[in-house]
Every structure is written in C-alpha cells, then in structure tokens.
Enzyme design. Structure first.
Site, PDB file in Angstrom:
ATOM      1  N   LYS A 107     -14.424  -0.534   0.493  1.00 32.45           N
ATOM      2  CA  LYS A 107     -14.341   0.453   1.573  1.00 32.45           C
ATOM      3  C   LYS A 107     -13.459   1.593   1.068  1.00 32.45           C
ATOM      4  O   LYS A 107     -12.234   1.502   1.096  1.00 32.45           O
ATOM      5  CB  LYS A 107     -13.733  -0.202   2.817  1.00 32.45           C
ATOM      6  CG  LYS A 107     -13.988   0.510   4.131  1.00 32.45           C
ATOM      7  CD  LYS A 107     -13.626   1.962   4.203  1.00 32.45           C
ATOM      8  CE  LYS A 107     -12.307   2.306   4.839  1.00 32.45           C
ATOM      9  NZ  LYS A 107     -12.119   3.798   4.897  1.00 32.45           N
ATOM     10  N   GLU A 142      -0.620  -3.530  -1.426  1.00 30.23           N
ATOM     11  CA  GLU A 142       0.105  -2.525  -2.216  1.00 30.23           C
ATOM     12  C   GLU A 142       0.421  -1.394  -1.251  1.00 30.23           C
ATOM     13  O   GLU A 142      -0.476  -0.639  -0.870  1.00 30.23           O
ATOM     14  CB  GLU A 142      -0.780  -1.990  -3.352  1.00 30.23           C
ATOM     15  CG  GLU A 142      -1.225  -3.028  -4.359  1.00 30.23           C
ATOM     16  CD  GLU A 142      -0.107  -3.459  -5.279  1.00 30.23           C
ATOM     17  OE1 GLU A 142       0.920  -2.772  -5.348  1.00 30.23           O
ATOM     18  OE2 GLU A 142      -0.259  -4.514  -5.923  1.00 30.23           O
ATOM     19  N   GLU A 156       8.960   7.284   3.714  1.00 27.53           N
ATOM     20  CA  GLU A 156       8.044   7.841   2.727  1.00 27.53           C
ATOM     21  C   GLU A 156       7.416   9.113   3.285  1.00 27.53           C
ATOM     22  O   GLU A 156       6.805   9.098   4.341  1.00 27.53           O
ATOM     23  CB  GLU A 156       6.946   6.818   2.419  1.00 27.53           C
ATOM     24  CG  GLU A 156       6.012   7.282   1.341  1.00 27.53           C
ATOM     25  CD  GLU A 156       4.899   6.279   1.069  1.00 27.53           C
ATOM     26  OE1 GLU A 156       4.245   5.833   2.029  1.00 27.53           O
ATOM     27  OE2 GLU A 156       4.696   5.935  -0.107  1.00 27.53           O
TER      28      GLU A 156
HETATM   29  P1  NAP Z   1      -3.874   4.240   5.022  1.00 26.61           P
HETATM   30  O1  NAP Z   1      -3.928   5.181   6.150  1.00 26.61           O
HETATM   31  O2  NAP Z   1      -3.169   2.962   5.198  1.00 26.61           O
HETATM   32  O3  NAP Z   1      -5.388   3.983   4.576  1.00 26.61           O
HETATM   33  C1  NAP Z   1      -5.742   3.202   3.470  1.00 26.61           C
HETATM   34  C2  NAP Z   1      -7.114   2.635   3.670  1.00 26.61           C
HETATM   35  O4  NAP Z   1      -7.097   1.714   4.759  1.00 26.61           O
HETATM   36  C3  NAP Z   1      -8.156   3.694   4.009  1.00 26.61           C
HETATM   37  O5  NAP Z   1      -9.369   3.353   3.383  1.00 26.61           O
HETATM   38  C4  NAP Z   1      -8.238   3.554   5.511  1.00 26.61           C
HETATM   39  O6  NAP Z   1      -9.449   4.030   6.068  1.00 26.61           O
HETATM   40  C5  NAP Z   1      -8.119   2.059   5.678  1.00 26.61           C
HETATM   41  N1  NAP Z   1      -7.748   1.621   7.031  1.00 26.61           N
HETATM   42  C6  NAP Z   1      -7.213   2.356   8.039  1.00 26.61           C
HETATM   43  N2  NAP Z   1      -7.038   1.591   9.131  1.00 26.61           N
HETATM   44  C7  NAP Z   1      -7.472   0.349   8.818  1.00 26.61           C
HETATM   45  C8  NAP Z   1      -7.533  -0.889   9.518  1.00 26.61           C
HETATM   46  N3  NAP Z   1      -7.125  -1.010  10.781  1.00 26.61           N
HETATM   47  N4  NAP Z   1      -8.013  -1.965   8.870  1.00 26.61           N
HETATM   48  C9  NAP Z   1      -8.424  -1.882   7.587  1.00 26.61           C
HETATM   49  N5  NAP Z   1      -8.393  -0.740   6.879  1.00 26.61           N
HETATM   50  C10 NAP Z   1      -7.919   0.357   7.480  1.00 26.61           C
HETATM   51  O7  NAP Z   1      -3.226   4.913   3.767  1.00 26.61           O
HETATM   52  P2  NAP Z   1      -3.542   6.349   3.203  1.00 26.61           P
HETATM   53  O8  NAP Z   1      -3.060   7.346   4.186  1.00 26.61           O
HETATM   54  O9  NAP Z   1      -4.963   6.407   2.791  1.00 26.61           O
HETATM   55  O10 NAP Z   1      -2.694   6.337   1.857  1.00 26.61           O
HETATM   56  C11 NAP Z   1      -1.342   6.603   1.810  1.00 26.61           C
HETATM   57  C12 NAP Z   1      -0.510   5.341   1.761  1.00 26.61           C
HETATM   58  O11 NAP Z   1      -0.929   4.492   0.721  1.00 26.61           O
HETATM   59  C13 NAP Z   1       0.941   5.617   1.470  1.00 26.61           C
HETATM   60  O12 NAP Z   1       1.764   4.855   2.303  1.00 26.61           O
HETATM   61  C14 NAP Z   1       1.104   5.178   0.037  1.00 26.61           C
HETATM   62  O13 NAP Z   1       2.404   4.830  -0.332  1.00 26.61           O
HETATM   63  C15 NAP Z   1       0.190   4.030  -0.032  1.00 26.61           C
HETATM   64  N6  NAP Z   1      -0.181   3.746  -1.404  1.00 26.61           N
HETATM   65  C16 NAP Z   1       0.287   2.607  -2.007  1.00 26.61           C
HETATM   66  C17 NAP Z   1      -0.034   2.330  -3.322  1.00 26.61           C
HETATM   67  C18 NAP Z   1       0.438   1.096  -4.032  1.00 26.61           C
HETATM   68  O14 NAP Z   1      -0.133   0.739  -5.050  1.00 26.61           O
HETATM   69  N7  NAP Z   1       1.456   0.427  -3.577  1.00 26.61           N
HETATM   70  C19 NAP Z   1      -0.833   3.204  -4.022  1.00 26.61           C
HETATM   71  C20 NAP Z   1      -1.276   4.347  -3.384  1.00 26.61           C
HETATM   72  C21 NAP Z   1      -0.957   4.597  -2.062  1.00 26.61           C
HETATM   73  P3  NAP Z   1      -9.661   5.572   6.497  1.00 26.61           P
HETATM   74  O15 NAP Z   1     -10.605   6.081   5.495  1.00 26.61           O
HETATM   75  O16 NAP Z   1     -10.219   5.527   7.867  1.00 26.61           O
HETATM   76  O17 NAP Z   1      -8.323   6.239   6.463  1.00 26.61           O
END
Ligand code: NAP
Ligand code: MG
Length: 504
Positions: free
Chosen positions: A170, A245, A377
C-alpha cells in the site's frame, strides 16, 4: 499528466472493484500532476487472496529461483532509473539530482543487498539434536510513507521476495508514482502471479483492511507514530506480527575540536537534504556551549547557503511534500518563536521570490531541549541547536527524547566519538558520516520496534526458536561515493558524507 488507475493484483493490471479516483498534486507547482485510483476493502481481499494462493509455491521456491528473479528485477530497475527519479521529483518535490541520484540509488542498493544476503543466508542450522529452520512468515502487508518513497518500498518488497514471502503493498497517496513504476518493473521482470501485489488508496481504508485481514500474517509499516499505534491495535485481533519504523528527533553531537565549525556546517546542510523530511534526520544539533557563537555563525552561513527552488533546476532543496506538511512546518516555526527560541536563519513563510509551491525557508533555531521544537518531530527543514557543557551533558540531552531512531557524532577523536555513540539510546548512529546497506536500521522507544536493511530485515523471516529479538546499534562506516547525491543538493557542504547522512 500521469494516469495510474489500475492496481497490480495476481499478476494482472486490475481496475478497482468500485471506481474512485484522487488527484495527485505536484508540490512544486501546486498543480494536478495526475490521477490514481482509490481502492476499497474488496480490492484488498482480492490482493490478499492472490498473495495467499501464491504463498504455497513461492515459499517452496529455491534460493536459485529467487536469485534469478531478483536479478531480472535488477535489470529492469536499472533500465528505468531515470524515470523512477523523475517520478519521485514530481510526486514529492525532491530536487531532480537527488531523485535520480540518492532516492533511486537507495532502491538499487536495497535490491543489490537483498541479492547479496540471499546468496549467503543460512536458512537451516543444526543445533545439537534440533534442526532450526528459518521460514518465510507468509503474506506480508507493506505500508509505506512518502518521504523516501522508493527506499521504503524497496526495503520491504525485496526482502519479502528474497525470503519466499508474498506481499501486498500500500503506497502513500502523496507519492504513488514511483511505486506504480516499481510494480511495472516487477511485472516486466516476471514476478509470478500473486507473489507481489499493489493496491493504491487511503491508509485509513487500504492500510486498515490489511492490518485487520485474517489472511495477512505480518504488517511491516513505516510512517508516523499515531498510525503505527493504530495499526498495532487493528492487527491485534488476528495476532499478526507488526514491524514499526516510526518517527525521530535524532541528536547530532559535534565534538569540541578544530573541525567543530565545519562539522556544524555539514550537519546543517545535511538537515536540509530532502527538505528535512527524513525520519532519521539529525534535527537536534548539540554543540559545546563554550563555542556557541562560532557554532551559530557556522549554522547560519550553511542554512543561508542552501538554495531553494524548483526541483527541476539546480537547487539544494525543493518544496515540502504538501500543503498540509507546509502548514505543520509553519506552525512549528511559530511555536519556536512563541517558546522563546532564538531564530538564527530562515523563519516563517516562503523564501523570497517563490510565490507558488510548498517551499519553506531552511530554518535554524537556538533552543533548549524542553521546547516543543526540540521534542516533537517537525519533518521539515528546521534545525534546533542546543548547547552542552560536557560530554555527559551531551549524552543526557541526546537521550532525553521520546524517540530513538538515529544519531550522529562528529569529531576528530574517533574513539571519543564512538564512546559517546555507545551511550546513546538510539537505533543507528553515524560516526563521522558513513553508510552501509547491510547495517540494521530501526528505532528504540517511540521510534518503533522494527529492524530493516540487509540481513536483519527480520520482518520477513520467521526465526523459529530465537530467544530474544535483536535490538542492535549500528555504527556505520563511510558510504560508497557512487551513492552520494549528485551535484546540486549538497553544494556548499565541506563533507558530502555527512551531507547525505540521514537516509530514511
Ligand atoms: P503516515 O501518515 O503515518 O502514513 C504512512 C502510511 O500509512 C501511508 O501509506 C498512509 O496512507 C498509511 N496510513 C494512514 N492511516 C492508516 C491507518 N489507519 N492504517 C494503516 N495505514 C495507514 O506517515 P507519513 O506522513 O506518510 O510519513 C511521515 C512519517 O513517517 C514521519 O513520522 C516519519 O518519521 C516516519 N518515517 C519513519 C521512517 C523509519 O524508517 N523509521 C522512515 C520514513 C518516515 P495515506 O496514503 O492515506 O497517507
Ligand atoms: Mg501523514
């Protein structure tokens, strides 16, 4: 205009069960760049059923068969690297040199690493009277974010494939193009039907359906903390494994030596790579209080030297990914000022001359570690400088965080730097730069529970009989120069390795 309205399910391009679409916005222009389909639970059911059917034979495939397939994918991936990089630039705004360079290079690196690991991996081990088998877990739901979109997809998809798992990906709505091209690559390379599937759509629909699905054995998630928590709850009823992650607020410790100012400058330009949208970014820069004035001057000069503009041009920094993300960054800048942090560079609004596009100013604050801008963050080009009085003090500040994903120590005394790194409660630490695709990546505390990259991509292999899960720190050596971002992004930095330090 890109029109990506079909999903990849069971080896075929498939229209959604119930048609629905969403527009994708180019963050540099704020204009629509294309359309994707939004899937529903019914599409997830089809994809999971295909992955479940394929698991029977794929889990029994030989290592040689899987290596052959990974090499075919590699050939096809290599052929389409320019296109992949352009897609990343269009979907999330990375400068083209970064998109076609490091973004695409990360995917290529994870693919090559999957091949190298698979060539040497011991799936069986005789331990006394016990034959210990390491087996593929099953059907994996892979949910990824938009910030390093290819990195996060490839670090999940290829290890899954290599170990004999099948998967449903996804991708993020904000960055769906590179994932779509990757699915085309998998198709062209001859991935057997059902082994890899991809459904686009909303996280709250597709991601949640995967997390709850009784026929999914594991979720591997990269993204924000609140979504990670929700996925864990959704997955609990079916007792799946969940690898998380999540976010970070990583400390970058600069030692007091002749290189102090140069290291501050490198850390500052490093923070601005990918417009600060890096989970392991060194967003808290710890400098000796005794030399604060020098450090502030170096950070100010470095931040002001970062060129911002159209990512198709020769710039170091493009826009942030979306209007929503731009607003978050602006709110934190306002919050920093409200809390009494000292603004060193940048600040509110767009850089001069940029009226359209989600552009932010490379911003630096001098702050204290109790301020919201030092604890939360931001996920944008905002660096916080914090002073320390002694090495113990620096370690205390570094560890005083709800997160523990990355860490950095720069200094001429390598032993002293490593001694500090050993005391930091965080997942991966870069000592004087460095990069290694085989080093584990993942967090302590609220940064998650997973370990990815290289051999440790344990997400996808069931280590039967293992007592405790590894929780390792990685102290990384220098990167292969070929993988540094090309030309534009790091100009002005004296140390390219530190410049690309944060990666995922
Ligand atoms: P996010 O909002 O958590 O979204 C990540 C993914 O999860 C997207 O594909 C999102 O879909 C999906 N998602 C949203 N709600 C969900 C639910 N209820 N159930 C299952 N999946 C769901 O994160 P983001 O805004 O894309 O990315 C930023 C965050 O990622 C930051 O906090 C960053 O630190 C973290 N990050 C961590 C790492 C690591 O390796 N530790 C690496 C990169 C980023 P949508 O397409 O609808 O948004
Ligand atoms: Mg989000």
């Amino acid at each position: 205009m890109r029109n990506y309205t079909q999903f990849y399910i069971d080896g075929r391009w498939t229209a959604p069960v119930t048609p629905a679409t969403a527009e994708v916005i180019n963050p540099a222009t704020e204009e629509v760049s294309g359309t994707i389909s939004l899937g529903s639970e019914a599409d997830v059911d089809l994809a999971v059923a295909a992955a479940r059917r394929a698991f029977g034979s794929w889990s029994q495939s030989t290592v040689a068969e899987r290596l052959d397939l990974l090499r075919s994918i590699q050939a096809e991936y290599t052929r389409r690297m320019q296109e992949l990089g352009e897609a990343v630039t269009e979907e999330m705004g990375a400068p083209l040199a970064l998109g076609t360079g490091f973004h695409v290079g990360l995917g290529a690196g994870h693919l090559q690493t999957a091949i190298e690991v698979l060539e040497n991996f011991k799936f069986e081990e005789q331990r006394g009277p016990t034959l210990l088998l390491k087996e593929p877990i099953g059907v994996c739901g892979l949910i990824t974010p938009w910030n390093w979109p290819l990195n996060q997809v490839t670090v999940k998809v290829f290890p899954a494939l290599a170990t004999g798992c099948t998967s449903v990906l996804k991708p993020p709505q904000l960055a769906p193009y590179s994932a779509q091209i990757l699915a085309e690559i998998m198709d062209k390379a001859g991935v057997p039907a059902g082994v890899f599937n991809m459904v686009q759509g909303q996280g709250s629909v597709i991601g949640a359906a995967l997390s709850r699905h009784p026929d999914v054995d594991m979720i591997s998630f990269t993204g924000s903390e609140p979504v990670g928590v929700q996925i864990t709850k959704d997955a609990a009823d079916t007792v799946k494994r969940v690898g998380l992650e999540l976010g970070g607020k990583s400390a970058w410790v600069i030692l007091d030596d002749d290189q102090m100012a140069a290291n501050v400058a490198a850390a500052t330009s490093g923070m601005m790579v990918n417009a600060g949208q890096t989970c392991s970014a060194g967003s808290r820069l710890l400098v000796p209080n005794a030399r604060m004035a020098e450090a502030v001057a170096a950070a100010k000069a470095a931040a002001e030297a970062v060129s911002v503009g159209n990512p198709l041009g020769e710039v170091a920094m493009g826009p942030v990914v979306s209007k929503g993300q731009w607003n978050v960054v602006q709110q934190y800048i306002a919050k920093g000022l409200e809390e009494g942090a000292e603004l060193i560079a940048g600040g509110a609004g767009r850089p001069d001359g940029l009226e359209k596009g989600f552009y932010c100013k490379p911003t630096v604050f001098k702050a204290t570690n109790d301020m919201a801008i030092a604890r939360e963050e931001i996920f944008g080009p905002v660096l916080v400088i914090i002073g320390y009085d002694s090495v113990d003090h620096a370690v205390d500040i570094a560890n005083d965080s709800p997160f523990g994903l990355g860490g950095y120590v720069n200094g001429q005394d390598r032993d002293a730097a490593i001694a500090i790194a050993r005391r930091m409660r965080t997942g991966a630490i870069w000592v004087n730069g460095g990069f290694d695709f085989h080093a584990p990546f993942g967090g302590y505390k609220r940064s998650g529970n997973g370990r990815e990259w290289g051999r440790i991509s344990r997400g996808q292999v069931d280590h039967r009989l293992r007592g405790t899960a590894p929780c390792c720190q990685a102290v990384m050596p220098r990167p292969p120069p070929a993988l540094w971002p090309k030309a534009g992004p790091c100009r002005g930095s004296p140390r390219p390795a530190a410049c690309m330090g944060p990666t995922a």
